[in-house]
Design a protein around this motif. Sequence first.
Motif, PDB file in Angstrom:
ATOM      1  N   GLU A   1       0.868  -1.196   0.000  1.00  0.00           N
ATOM      2  CA  GLU A   1       0.000   0.000   0.000  1.00  0.00           C
ATOM      3  C   GLU A   1       0.898   1.236   0.000  1.00  0.00           C
ATOM      4  OE1 GLU A   1      -3.228   2.301   2.883  1.00  0.00           O
ATOM      5  OE2 GLU A   1      -2.307   0.391   3.479  1.00  0.00           O
ATOM      6  N   ARG A   2       0.647   2.165  -0.910  1.00  0.00           N
ATOM      7  CA  ARG A   2       1.498   3.350  -1.007  1.00  0.00           C
ATOM      8  C   ARG A   2       0.677   4.618  -0.825  1.00  0.00           C
ATOM      9  NH1 ARG A   2       3.430   4.335  -7.296  1.00  0.00           N
ATOM     10  NH2 ARG A   2       1.413   5.062  -8.120  1.00  0.00           N
ATOM     11  N   VAL A   3       1.338   5.610  -0.234  1.00  0.00           N
ATOM     12  CA  VAL A   3       0.727   6.915   0.018  1.00  0.00           C
ATOM     13  C   VAL A   3       1.677   7.984  -0.533  1.00  0.00           C
ATOM     14  CG1 VAL A   3      -0.121   8.523   1.770  1.00  0.00           C
ATOM     15  CG2 VAL A   3      -0.409   6.049   2.090  1.00  0.00           C
ATOM     16  N   LYS A   4       1.141   8.876  -1.330  1.00  0.00           N
ATOM     17  CA  LYS A   4       1.955   9.945  -1.903  1.00  0.00           C
ATOM     18  C   LYS A   4       2.297  10.978  -0.834  1.00  0.00           C
ATOM     19  CE  LYS A   4       2.014  13.362  -5.631  1.00  0.00           C
ATOM     20  NZ  LYS A   4       1.241  13.977  -6.754  1.00  0.00           N
ATOM     21  N   LEU A   5       3.581  11.321  -0.759  1.00  0.00           N
ATOM     22  CA  LEU A   5       4.051  12.290   0.227  1.00  0.00           C
ATOM     23  C   LEU A   5       4.176  13.672  -0.417  1.00  0.00           C
ATOM     24  CD1 LEU A   5       6.864  10.206   1.964  1.00  0.00           C
ATOM     25  CD2 LEU A   5       4.507  10.547   2.730  1.00  0.00           C
ATOM     26  N   PRO A   6       3.807  14.736   0.295  1.00  0.00           N
ATOM     27  CA  PRO A   6       3.948  16.096  -0.262  1.00  0.00           C
ATOM     28  C   PRO A   6       5.419  16.506  -0.362  1.00  0.00           C
ATOM     29  CG  PRO A   6       3.228  16.198   2.015  1.00  0.00           C
ATOM     30  CD  PRO A   6       3.221  14.741   1.634  1.00  0.00           C
ATOM     31  N   ARG A   7       5.672  17.543  -1.128  1.00  0.00           N
ATOM     32  CA  ARG A   7       7.042  18.018  -1.293  1.00  0.00           C
ATOM     33  C   ARG A   7       7.547  18.726  -0.045  1.00  0.00           C
ATOM     34  NH1 ARG A   7       8.292  17.418  -6.650  1.00  0.00           N
ATOM     35  NH2 ARG A   7      10.220  18.576  -6.354  1.00  0.00           N
ATOM     36  N   ASN A   8       6.650  19.189   0.785  1.00  0.00           N
ATOM     37  CA  ASN A   8       7.042  19.810   2.048  1.00  0.00           C
ATOM     38  C   ASN A   8       7.552  18.725   2.997  1.00  0.00           C
ATOM     39  OD1 ASN A   8       7.347  21.251   4.398  1.00  0.00           O
ATOM     40  ND2 ASN A   8       5.463  22.416   4.143  1.00  0.00           N
ATOM     41  N   TYR A   9       8.762  18.939   3.482  1.00  0.00           N
ATOM     42  CA  TYR A   9       9.401  17.914   4.318  1.00  0.00           C
ATOM     43  C   TYR A   9       8.649  17.708   5.635  1.00  0.00           C
ATOM     44  CZ  TYR A   9      13.001  15.705   7.195  1.00  0.00           C
ATOM     45  OH  TYR A   9      13.685  14.866   8.033  1.00  0.00           O
ATOM     46  N   GLU A  10       8.224  18.777   6.280  1.00  0.00           N
ATOM     47  CA  GLU A  10       7.533  18.657   7.577  1.00  0.00           C
ATOM     48  C   GLU A  10       6.182  17.963   7.424  1.00  0.00           C
ATOM     49  OE1 GLU A  10       7.299  22.535   9.192  1.00  0.00           O
ATOM     50  OE2 GLU A  10       9.473  22.738   9.517  1.00  0.00           O
ATOM     51  N   LYS A  11       5.444  18.297   6.359  1.00  0.00           N
ATOM     52  CA  LYS A  11       4.150  17.627   6.144  1.00  0.00           C
ATOM     53  C   LYS A  11       4.343  16.145   5.824  1.00  0.00           C
ATOM     54  CE  LYS A  11       1.684  21.751   4.591  1.00  0.00           C
ATOM     55  NZ  LYS A  11       0.915  22.386   3.493  1.00  0.00           N
ATOM     56  N   ALA A  12       5.421  15.831   5.115  1.00  0.00           N
ATOM     57  CA  ALA A  12       5.697  14.424   4.817  1.00  0.00           C
ATOM     58  C   ALA A  12       5.975  13.645   6.107  1.00  0.00           C
ATOM     59  CB  ALA A  12       6.872  14.320   3.854  1.00  0.00           C
ATOM     60  N   LEU A  13       6.702  14.256   7.051  1.00  0.00           N
ATOM     61  CA  LEU A  13       6.946  13.596   8.336  1.00  0.00           C
ATOM     62  C   LEU A  13       5.650  13.390   9.114  1.00  0.00           C
ATOM     63  CD1 LEU A  13      10.225  15.367   9.547  1.00  0.00           C
ATOM     64  CD2 LEU A  13       9.977  13.074   8.560  1.00  0.00           C
ATOM     65  N   GLU A  14       4.757  14.342   9.016  1.00  0.00           N
ATOM     66  CA  GLU A  14       3.469  14.191   9.707  1.00  0.00           C
ATOM     67  C   GLU A  14       2.671  13.032   9.136  1.00  0.00           C
ATOM     68  OE1 GLU A  14       1.508  17.903   9.442  1.00  0.00           O
ATOM     69  OE2 GLU A  14       2.903  18.973  10.763  1.00  0.00           O
ATOM     70  N   ILE A  15       2.697  12.875   7.817  1.00  0.00           N
ATOM     71  CA  ILE A  15       1.965  11.764   7.207  1.00  0.00           C
ATOM     72  C   ILE A  15       2.587  10.427   7.612  1.00  0.00           C
ATOM     73  CG2 ILE A  15       1.439  10.674   4.998  1.00  0.00           C
ATOM     74  CD1 ILE A  15       1.085  13.439   3.812  1.00  0.00           C
ATOM     75  N   ILE A  16       3.907  10.377   7.713  1.00  0.00           N
ATOM     76  CA  ILE A  16       4.568   9.141   8.153  1.00  0.00           C
ATOM     77  C   ILE A  16       4.165   8.807   9.588  1.00  0.00           C
ATOM     78  CG2 ILE A  16       6.806   8.117   8.704  1.00  0.00           C
ATOM     79  CD1 ILE A  16       7.961   9.610   6.311  1.00  0.00           C
ATOM     80  N   ASP A  17       4.145   9.809  10.463  1.00  0.00           N
ATOM     81  CA  ASP A  17       3.726   9.567  11.851  1.00  0.00           C
ATOM     82  C   ASP A  17       2.273   9.111  11.915  1.00  0.00           C
ATOM     83  OD1 ASP A  17       6.187  10.214  12.927  1.00  0.00           O
ATOM     84  OD2 ASP A  17       5.724  12.362  13.044  1.00  0.00           O
ATOM     85  N   LYS A  18       1.452   9.644  11.020  1.00  0.00           N
ATOM     86  CA  LYS A  18       0.025   9.284  11.043  1.00  0.00           C
ATOM     87  C   LYS A  18      -0.192   7.839  10.619  1.00  0.00           C
ATOM     88  CE  LYS A  18      -4.396  10.604   8.945  1.00  0.00           C
ATOM     89  NZ  LYS A  18      -5.066  11.534   7.997  1.00  0.00           N
ATOM     90  N   HIS A  19       0.477   7.395   9.546  1.00  0.00           N
ATOM     91  CA  HIS A  19       0.257   6.045   9.028  1.00  0.00           C
ATOM     92  C   HIS A  19       1.063   4.983   9.778  1.00  0.00           C
ATOM     93  CE1 HIS A  19      -1.375   8.331   5.597  1.00  0.00           C
ATOM     94  NE2 HIS A  19      -2.028   7.212   5.300  1.00  0.00           N
ATOM     95  N   LEU A  20       2.147   5.381  10.436  1.00  0.00           N
ATOM     96  CA  LEU A  20       2.974   4.426  11.183  1.00  0.00           C
ATOM     97  C   LEU A  20       2.896   4.687  12.693  1.00  0.00           C
ATOM     98  CD1 LEU A  20       6.171   4.400   8.915  1.00  0.00           C
ATOM     99  CD2 LEU A  20       4.110   2.995   8.704  1.00  0.00           C
ATOM    100  N   MET A  21       1.708   5.015  13.147  1.00  0.00           N
ATOM    101  CA  MET A  21       1.563   5.396  14.552  1.00  0.00           C
ATOM    102  C   MET A  21       1.863   4.221  15.489  1.00  0.00           C
ATOM    103  SD  MET A  21      -1.758   7.083  16.394  1.00  0.00           S
ATOM    104  CE  MET A  21      -1.773   8.414  15.203  1.00  0.00           C
ATOM    105  N   TYR A  22       1.372   3.038  15.190  1.00  0.00           N
ATOM    106  CA  TYR A  22       1.537   1.887  16.079  1.00  0.00           C
ATOM    107  C   TYR A  22       2.548   0.872  15.527  1.00  0.00           C
ATOM    108  CZ  TYR A  22      -2.746   3.894  17.911  1.00  0.00           C
ATOM    109  OH  TYR A  22      -3.676   4.762  18.436  1.00  0.00           O
TER     110      TYR A  22
END
Length: 230
Positions: free
Chosen positions: A78-99
């Motif tokens: 399963e893949r999720v597109k990350l934004p070009r903004n580095y900080e927003k990309a980190l937030e998406i990683i924390d959201k999908h890999l929370m547990y």
Amino acid sequence: MQHDEVIWQVIRHNHCSFMAKITTGNFCRNPYNITGVCNRSSCPLANSRYATIRDHDGVFYLYMKTIERAHKPNELWERVKLPRNYEKALEIIDKHLMYWPKFLVHKTKQRLTKMTQMRIRMRKLALKTREKIMTTPRKEIKRESRREKKAETAAELDKSIEKELLERLNGGLYGDIHNILPNYFNKILDENELQAVSDEDEVEPEIEYVQGYDDLEEEDDIEDFRWFCY
């Protein structure tokens, strides 16, 4: 049912087509490997729960694999597109890999950081003007140098022949027969014609005297005719 430890023992001690053994260590050629090192925690085959970052034409994607999709190989990742903004990309990683395990979360963020730095560096190098180094074969260099020497020798020979023929022609050695070599003969004629034209331009124009009242009389007659018409 998939067993991660059994898979690791098989590919580690028997055979793995992605493993590359060199003097410095064992590396992995699998594009989904998060670190590029062949070990138990970084192996994408021996971990049923895995996450990584991949680049597709300058766009970063977060890839995730879970055991629930192991029976569907075409939908395993399963893949999720990350934004070009580095900080927003980190937030998406924390959201999908929370547990998820902290090791995977840390390595995923570290891979995103390295890839972002690499992309910035590539843009700077693309904008920077750099000299392009071209290699030329040694045989081609020698061949070109020989051709240049032959061309210079031929040019000097032509000039010496032309000079000698011109001197003989001006000295009257050939008499009335001048057209021995047509190319040189026509070239000399053209140069003489150009010189003659330039000499004519330098000659002062002749002065002529004309009668200047005829034009005035004609203009007076035309004006009288106009008054007569009115």
